[in-house]
Write an enzyme that holds these catalytic residues in place. Structure first.
Site, PDB file in Angstrom:
ATOM      1  N   TYR A 168     -20.414 -11.931  16.511  1.00  0.00           N
ATOM      2  CA  TYR A 168     -19.006 -12.251  16.300  1.00  0.00           C
ATOM      3  C   TYR A 168     -18.156 -11.006  16.026  1.00  0.00           C
ATOM      4  O   TYR A 168     -18.583 -10.120  15.310  1.00  0.00           O
ATOM      5  CB  TYR A 168     -18.909 -13.215  15.106  1.00  0.00           C
ATOM      6  CG  TYR A 168     -17.506 -13.598  14.817  1.00  0.00           C
ATOM      7  CD1 TYR A 168     -16.929 -14.644  15.506  1.00  0.00           C
ATOM      8  CD2 TYR A 168     -16.740 -12.872  13.919  1.00  0.00           C
ATOM      9  CE1 TYR A 168     -15.605 -14.977  15.271  1.00  0.00           C
ATOM     10  CE2 TYR A 168     -15.431 -13.205  13.689  1.00  0.00           C
ATOM     11  CZ  TYR A 168     -14.864 -14.249  14.368  1.00  0.00           C
ATOM     12  OH  TYR A 168     -13.566 -14.576  14.156  1.00  0.00           O
ATOM     13  N   TRP A 183     -14.158  -8.638  17.082  1.00  0.00           N
ATOM     14  CA  TRP A 183     -13.071  -8.328  18.030  1.00  0.00           C
ATOM     15  C   TRP A 183     -13.504  -7.222  18.968  1.00  0.00           C
ATOM     16  O   TRP A 183     -13.200  -6.060  18.736  1.00  0.00           O
ATOM     17  CB  TRP A 183     -11.816  -7.930  17.276  1.00  0.00           C
ATOM     18  CG  TRP A 183     -10.919  -9.072  16.971  1.00  0.00           C
ATOM     19  CD1 TRP A 183     -11.187 -10.103  16.131  1.00  0.00           C
ATOM     20  CD2 TRP A 183      -9.609  -9.318  17.501  1.00  0.00           C
ATOM     21  NE1 TRP A 183     -10.120 -10.965  16.104  1.00  0.00           N
ATOM     22  CE2 TRP A 183      -9.148 -10.513  16.929  1.00  0.00           C
ATOM     23  CE3 TRP A 183      -8.783  -8.634  18.401  1.00  0.00           C
ATOM     24  CZ2 TRP A 183      -7.887 -11.043  17.226  1.00  0.00           C
ATOM     25  CZ3 TRP A 183      -7.536  -9.161  18.691  1.00  0.00           C
ATOM     26  CH2 TRP A 183      -7.101 -10.359  18.107  1.00  0.00           C
TER      27      TRP A 183
END
Lengths: 214, 807
Positions: free
Chosen positions: B151, B153
């Site tokens: 997980y 960005w």
């Protein structure tokens, strides 16, 4: 002035082999093989022969002694690799590490690839040299030392190389390498890199004297 | 010093000496070679990042400047720090392995994690180790013991998308355990499909809103900050639309404990409730609407189901508590008269409620969005231009009309195995890593945590985004093997066993869509050679695939430019079927570089739920009843005590005026940072423009500061039962007096690395937050439910070390 100084500094500076060897020592970790060579009696003899000077001999002896007497012989390679990473690969950070890049000492904010890198690249290009691979920036201590070895070997015949040699020393190594050596002395827990830095310091002190004598 | 002559140099010693020193063993290979050759040409290339569309300027092989591309409508400050970000001393330079792991493998002492004991290895050694660990865990425990959710960005990109590269590897390897949902939208993603039958991210367009709305209520949202960044490359249209809205002079209300950038820009009416009490506040407004007969009974009858039950709850029939404005005022701290005024104003004007995500990143976070939509149903403006409730307009480029151009599938992750355990709600992953075989509820089902042994994480920073750091350190010692690939020495990398250096966006070629609304396409051209030994994710995982025997399947025989051309041509071929003409790849790549798509009138004027409003029988929403579900029988049927069948006020585990507020009388909000993307860019120079004494700034109200003897510029200690952090005080009246603001994303910097309970010297708010799911329904995180106390720091100031490569 380059033409006048060709002989004098050449007669008073350390053997470039030391720079070439130290470049290798600061660019990568020791292996069982390199440690084996450092422990060999011939190496000590060769070092003594090349050193000429007592201070340098003493510091070389100290380094060879450290190499020959590790705390844990079985894990010597791994322990030295961990010490290397702590000092030179960033593992020790700003408290325990010794960044091997001139930019960190002379540029803003501990950043890499600053003016020192660009100036070193110019020196390399002017000498017809470049980085064998681009893994490390041109202001790494090892690059500066290897360039110094090359320029020392050529200074006697090549006025350009002699001038670049002075630039490399006066504008680069003799500006920041002291602090680099101090940090190695203060922060290396293995003793090996602290001893190596003291060898470097002895060499650079000789260079400084030679420059002043000009 | 010494008078005797120094070593005589001679040709003999130069040439012979070099070889004599151990017959060359000590000397080779050399770091220099003959002849200079420029690697990358000087000039400018086009690229993009999470912070805009850029030109990257190269001189002497070095990145020297990043300037905005014309396609970037409102360039932001973050982009100015990208050059120093690329050259940050925090870059991971070489593959590294934790010393104990290198020596003892899975039997190593895992408490060494986070303490900074690493040894450099060659790429071959690192890749061999990654491949052998994947094989070992698969053989011994099965694919269900590999967590690869990864997980975070990732850098925006079609090919060098670290997730898809990692997933492709793990899928070809037979599967892995994934995660589900996000830290940003954990609750909203799960609750809204029950209520509105669709996802949360389908906003009406800004042009339609600007023209038609009579009032916008920014509820816990601050688009002037959160539109600075984008999941894809943003062109910052959202920031431009805010200016356009301002120019109309139409009113807005900002419901927020903080006086936000948006509220300042628009001159909004600032209403500051106690954090975490929004549901009670909205119930008070809803009660007023009913009490004063201001609610749209026709809309409620034709488009909604369950209002009767909800209305009974408002009146207090099931629980004996009428949810009057006065009742709400007692909880939320906003005057009852103000709540009534808001109810009247929102009913009289065509109002758009645009709700941020902080409301659902808190205990019982499902309730806020559900209640906001219910309020919008009662106001009756849903489906009309400029009215309704929205949950995404504040973020990135949502509200931008969708482009009429090709869309691209990107690098394929491959087919996921169905033989592995179900994905874990992302905010429960750290707990799951340490608690195999435990039962947990999620979204109407009961699950059992898998026996996770190996963690492989690409391009994410769980030691930033996860809550309750001190608990997390314990969890992190459980897995046998942790592999991280990243650009920088984040704390997550420090807590790993194998660390792989990845190059930045400036160091490879890619393409990316502009904005999540597919407004265009941007080339991302390589500016500089990869620094040190960093590599692309594509290269790294193809090399692991090679060792596992499926390199050909991984690469499909294509290299970087081969894949980019393939991805491009696949997208334009599909677009051609819809009559969209596109330049060929070489023309796009060499000449066009940034291609903004046309926008049709239909897309420009899109209004969410307009079709449903036009004909609810022909165009029902995808809920069981086909209508907006103010009451969800499905959720009620789950019987969850923390998520009943309709929007409900439930006391959070702590709040101002409630539990724990005697001991910890200040509420900490950890909003999205002004000048970072979560923890990204915290290692860049821009931080010097806002940090205080090298520490993350904490906003403290003058009253709270005075009562504690704190002055602007002081270093303060913020603490609760979960931990303590230092931060730099900024005394300002831009929030409620009992609220402090410590923005999320400051890198965790423990005074004693790798040690549970250590003081964070730098100001990571997630040391202070609580690791708990929002409810059994969504299991989102509760980062915004956090009470703290604060004091002037009396000790010697410890040096910040988190931005050192590894500390």
């Amino acid at each position: 002035m380059p033409t006048e100084s060709l002989d004098k500094p050449a007669a008073a500076v350390p053997d470039p082999a030391f720079y070439q060897w130290l470049a290798g020592l600061f660019i990568r970790e020791q292996t069982a093989e390199t440690l084996g060579v450092l422990k060999a009696p011939e190496t000590r003899r060769e070092f003594h022969d090349l050193a000429g000077e007592d201070v340098l001999r003493g510091r070389l002896d100290r380094l060879l002694d450290v190499a020959a007497n590790p705390a844990d012989p079985e894990d010597q390679v791994l322990d030295l690799a961990s010490a290397y990473a702590l000092l030179f690969l960033g593992v020790g950070g700003s408290r325990e590490g010794v960044p091997p890049y001139e930019s960190v000492y002379t540029g803003p904010d501990g950043r890499l690839y600053q003016e020192a890198t660009a100036e070193m690249e110019t020196l390399l290009k002017d000498q017809g040299l470049w980085l064998a691979d681009r893994r490390e920036p041109a202001d790494h201590i090892a690059v500066e030392l290897e360039l110094l070895a090359q320029l020392t070997a050529r200074a006697a015949d090549d006025a350009g190389a002699a001038a670049r040699r002075r630039t490399l020393l006066a504008d680069h190594l003799l500006v920041w390498a002291w602090e680099f050596c101090d940090l190695c002395r203060d922060r290396d827990r293995s003793g090996f890199y602290a001893a190596a830095a003291e060898v470097l310091r002895a060499l650079l002190e000789a260079e400084e004297r030679a420059l002043k004598a000009l | 010093m010494t008078s005797h002559p120094i070593t005589q140099v001679s040709r003999r010693s130069v040439l012979k000496g070099l070889t004599a020193l151990g017959a060359g063993t000590l000397l080779v290979p050399s770091v220099l070679r003959q002849a200079y050759a420029a690697a990358v040409a000087d000039g400018e290339v086009v690229t993009g990042s999470h912070f805009g569309v850029h030109y990257a300027k190269v001189e002497g092989g070095k990145l020297v400047a990043v300037r905005p591309h014309e396609a970037d409508l409102v360039p932001v400050e973050q982009a100015t720090t990208l050059v120093d970000w690329a050259y940050s001393p925090t870059r991971i330079k070489y593959p590294m392995v934790r010393k104990g792991f290198l020596k003892d493998g899975v039997n190593s002492d895992r408490t060494e994690r986070g303490k900074g004991e690493f040894v450099r290895v060659s790429w071959d050694e690192a890749l061999d180790l990654v491949a052998s660990e994947l094989k070992r865990v698969k053989d011994e425990h099965g694919n269900g013991s590999i967590y690869g959710g990864s997980y975070g960005w990732r850098t925006p990109a079609m090919l060098h998308n670290c997730f898809n590269n990692l997933y492709r590897l793990l899928n070809l390897n037979g599967g892995f355990v994934d995660d589900v949902n996000t830290y940003s939208t954990g609750a909203i993603r799960v609750i809204l499909p029950y209520v509105i039958g669709t996802s949360y991210y389908d906003s009406s367009t800004w042009p339609s809103i600007i023209e038609n709305t009579e009032q916008i209520v920014f509820w816990g949202s601050d688009p002037a900050v959160t539109s600075r960044i984008g999941w894809s490359v943003p062109n910052h249209a959202g920031l431009k639309y805010l200016e356009e809205y301002k120019a109309t002079g139409k009113p807005s209300i900002s419901v927020n404990p903080i006086n936000t950038e948006t509220a300042k820009l628009l001159g909004s009416d600032w209403v500051a409730p106690r954090p975490g009490t929004d549901v009670a506040m909205m119930l008070g407004i809803a009660h007023t609407l009913v009490a004063e007969d201001l609610h749209d009974t026709e809309f409620l009858a034709n488009y909604c189901s369950g209002f009767e039950e909800f209305s009974a709850y408002l009146k207090g029939e099931p629980d004996g508590t009428e949810k009057t404005a006065e009742w709400a005022a007692e909880i939320c701290g906003v005057d009852a008269d103000k709540l009534k005024e808001m109810a009247r104003s929102m009913a009289a004007k065509r109002t758009l409620i645009t709700m941020g995500w902080s409301i659902q990143r808190q205990d019982h976070g499902e309730q806020g969005p559900w209640m906001a939509h219910t309020l919008a149903c009662m106001l009756g403006y849903i489906g009309l231009p400029g009215g309704g409730a929205d949950f995404t307009l504040h973020y990135a480029s949502y509200g931008t009309p969708k482009g009429h151009g090709p869309s691209f599938a990107g690098f394929p992750a491959g087919e996921a195995s169905k033989e592995v355990p179900a994905p874990i709600p992302c905010s429960r992953v750290p707990w799951a890593l340490a608690n195999a075989g435990e039962k947990y509820d999620y979204n109407g089902q009961e699950y059992t945590t898998p026996d996770l042994r190996l963690v492989i994480w690409a391009g994410g920073n769980p030691f930033h985004h996860h809550q309750e750091r001190n608990k997390q350190i314990d969890f992190w010692q459980k897995p046998e093997t942790i592999i991280i690939s990243d650009i920088n020495w984040t704390q997550s990398a420090r807590f790993a066993d194998i660390v792989l250096p990845i190059s930045t966006l400036f160091e490879r070629n890619d393409i990316c869509n502009i904005s999540e609304q597919n407004a265009g396409l941007c080339a991302m051209q390589q500016a500089i050679e990869p620094l040190f030994e960093s590599k692309t994710d594509f290269w790294v995982y193809s090399q692991v695939a090679k060792r596992l025997g499926f390199e050909a399947e991984y690469t499909d025989g294509m290299d970087e430019m081969g894949w980019l051309k393939h991805i491009y041509e696949e997208g334009v071929a599909k677009a051609a079927e819809k009559g969209i003409e596109s330049p060929d790849f070489d023309t796009f790549w060499n000449e066009k570089k940034v291609w903004m798509y046309d926008v049709t009138d239909e897309k420009r004027n899109y209004v969410q739920f307009a079709k449903f409003r036009e004909d609810p029988l022909l165009n029902p929403v995808a809920t069981p009843s086909g209508m907006f579900e103010i009451l969800s029988r499905k959720i009620a049927g789950y019987g969850y005590d923390d998520c009943p069948g309709h929007p409900t006020w439930m006391e959070p585990f702590e709040r101002l005026g409630g539990t724990m507020s005697d001991k910890y009388p200040l509420h900490m909000t950890s909003s999205h940072p002004d000048y970072r993307l979560h923890s990204q860019l915290d290692n860049a120079d821009l931080r010097h423009s806002y940090e205080v004494e090298n520490r993350e700034p904490v906003w403290i109200h003058p009253d709270a500061a005075e009562a504690r003897g704190i002055a602007d510029g002081d270093v303060v200690r913020i603490f609760n039962d979960r931990g303590a952090v230092l931060a730099g005080a900024v005394v300002t009246d831009r929030m409620k007096s009992d609220v402090i603001r410590l923005q999320e994303g400051a890198w965790y910097d423990p005074a004693e690395p790798g040690t549970k309970g250590a003081l964070c010297k730098h100001g990571d708010p997630n040391v202070l937050t609580f690791d708990k799911g929002t409810s059994k329904l969504a299991q989102g995180n509760c980062a915004h439910t956090a009470l703290v106390e604060i004091e002037k720091y009396a000790g010697d100031l410890p040096t910040i070390t988190t931005f050192d490569p590894v500390a």
